[in-house]
Design a protein around this motif. Structure first.
Motif, PDB file in Angstrom:
ATOM      1  N   TRP A  53       0.735  -1.330   0.080  1.00 14.61           N
ATOM      2  CA  TRP A  53       0.039   0.011   0.018  1.00 14.61           C
ATOM      3  C   TRP A  53       1.041   1.330  -0.164  1.00 14.61           C
ATOM      4  N   PHE A  56       2.328   1.754  -3.433  1.00 10.35           N
ATOM      5  CA  PHE A  56       1.330   2.476  -4.347  1.00 10.35           C
ATOM      6  C   PHE A  56       1.131   3.927  -4.099  1.00 10.35           C
ATOM      7  N   THR A  57       0.931   4.237  -2.778  1.00  9.12           N
ATOM      8  CA  THR A  57       0.846   5.796  -2.632  1.00  9.12           C
ATOM      9  C   THR A  57       1.988   6.466  -2.959  1.00  9.12           C
ATOM     10  N   ARG A  58       3.246   5.846  -3.097  1.00  7.22           N
ATOM     11  CA  ARG A  58       4.233   6.645  -3.280  1.00  7.22           C
ATOM     12  C   ARG A  58       4.673   6.760  -4.576  1.00  7.22           C
ATOM     13  N   ASN A  60       2.082   5.387  -7.428  1.00 10.26           N
ATOM     14  CA  ASN A  60       0.884   5.262  -8.085  1.00 10.26           C
ATOM     15  C   ASN A  60       0.952   4.392  -9.290  1.00 10.26           C
ATOM     16  N   ASP A  61       1.471   3.112  -8.927  1.00 12.67           N
ATOM     17  CA  ASP A  61       1.814   2.080  -9.777  1.00 12.67           C
ATOM     18  C   ASP A  61       0.518   1.115  -9.374  1.00 12.67           C
ATOM     19  N   ILE A  62      -0.529   0.862 -10.303  1.00  6.37           N
ATOM     20  CA  ILE A  62      -1.819   0.258  -9.999  1.00  6.37           C
ATOM     21  C   ILE A  62      -1.372  -1.190  -9.649  1.00  6.37           C
ATOM     22  N   LEU A  65      -1.345  -1.726  -6.199  1.00 11.62           N
ATOM     23  CA  LEU A  65      -2.563  -1.737  -5.293  1.00 11.62           C
ATOM     24  C   LEU A  65      -3.314  -2.985  -5.700  1.00 11.62           C
TER      25      LEU A  65
END
Length: 147
Positions: A53, A56-58, A60-62, A65
């Motif tokens: 997680w 992902f937030t750092r 932005n690679d789906i 997620l």
């Protein structure tokens, strides 16, 4: 220091378990400063999906997620519903499990204090291994090499 006994647990006696108690902090050998010196944030059932997680937030690679969601489902079923034990697990000294809320607080402090480094050829990093937590972050960079 003598190692604690090895135990084999689980329905098939096929899960390695070794338990011992230790202090969460130790004194730095040079400065004598009391420092957090354990791996609670690593050896908790929620760590892998939580780190995905954060990735992902750092980044932005789906892909992070999707993998995060899958790993949360697996972790909740395996460790929450079915009661499996991790081979490496942390708890409080009295054996009480560290809650997800408590572990998220530990992780937040760690992530709020992270420093990221972009490596260039020939770079060398020296750290005080006792007072600096270090590691790698999840990546899909299959070409990564350390030279």
């Amino acid at each position: 220091e003598e190692s604690p006994p090895v135990q084999w647990v689980g329905p098939n006696q096929d899960t390695f378990l070794q338990e011992w108690k230790d202090e969460p902090c130790q004194y730095h050998p040079i400065t004598n400063e009391c420092v957090w010196f354990n791996h609670a944030q690593v050896f908790h059932w929620s760590t892998f999906p939580a780190e995905l997680w954060y990735a992902f937030t750092r980044l932005n690679d789906i892909r992070f997620l999707i993998r995060c969601i899958i790993m949360w489902i697996i972790a909740i079923i395996k460790y929450g519903l079915l009661g499996y034990k991790m081979a490496l697990n942390m708890s409080f000294g009295d054996g009480t499990p560290i809650s997800l809320r408590e572990m998220n607080l530990v992780r937040k402090v760690i992530h709020d204090n992270m420093v990221f480094n972009t490596w260039e050829k020939g770079d060398i990093m020296c750290i005080d291994n006792f007072s600096t937590s270090h590691g790698r972050q999840p990546t899909y960079d299959f070409g990564r090499k350390i030279l």
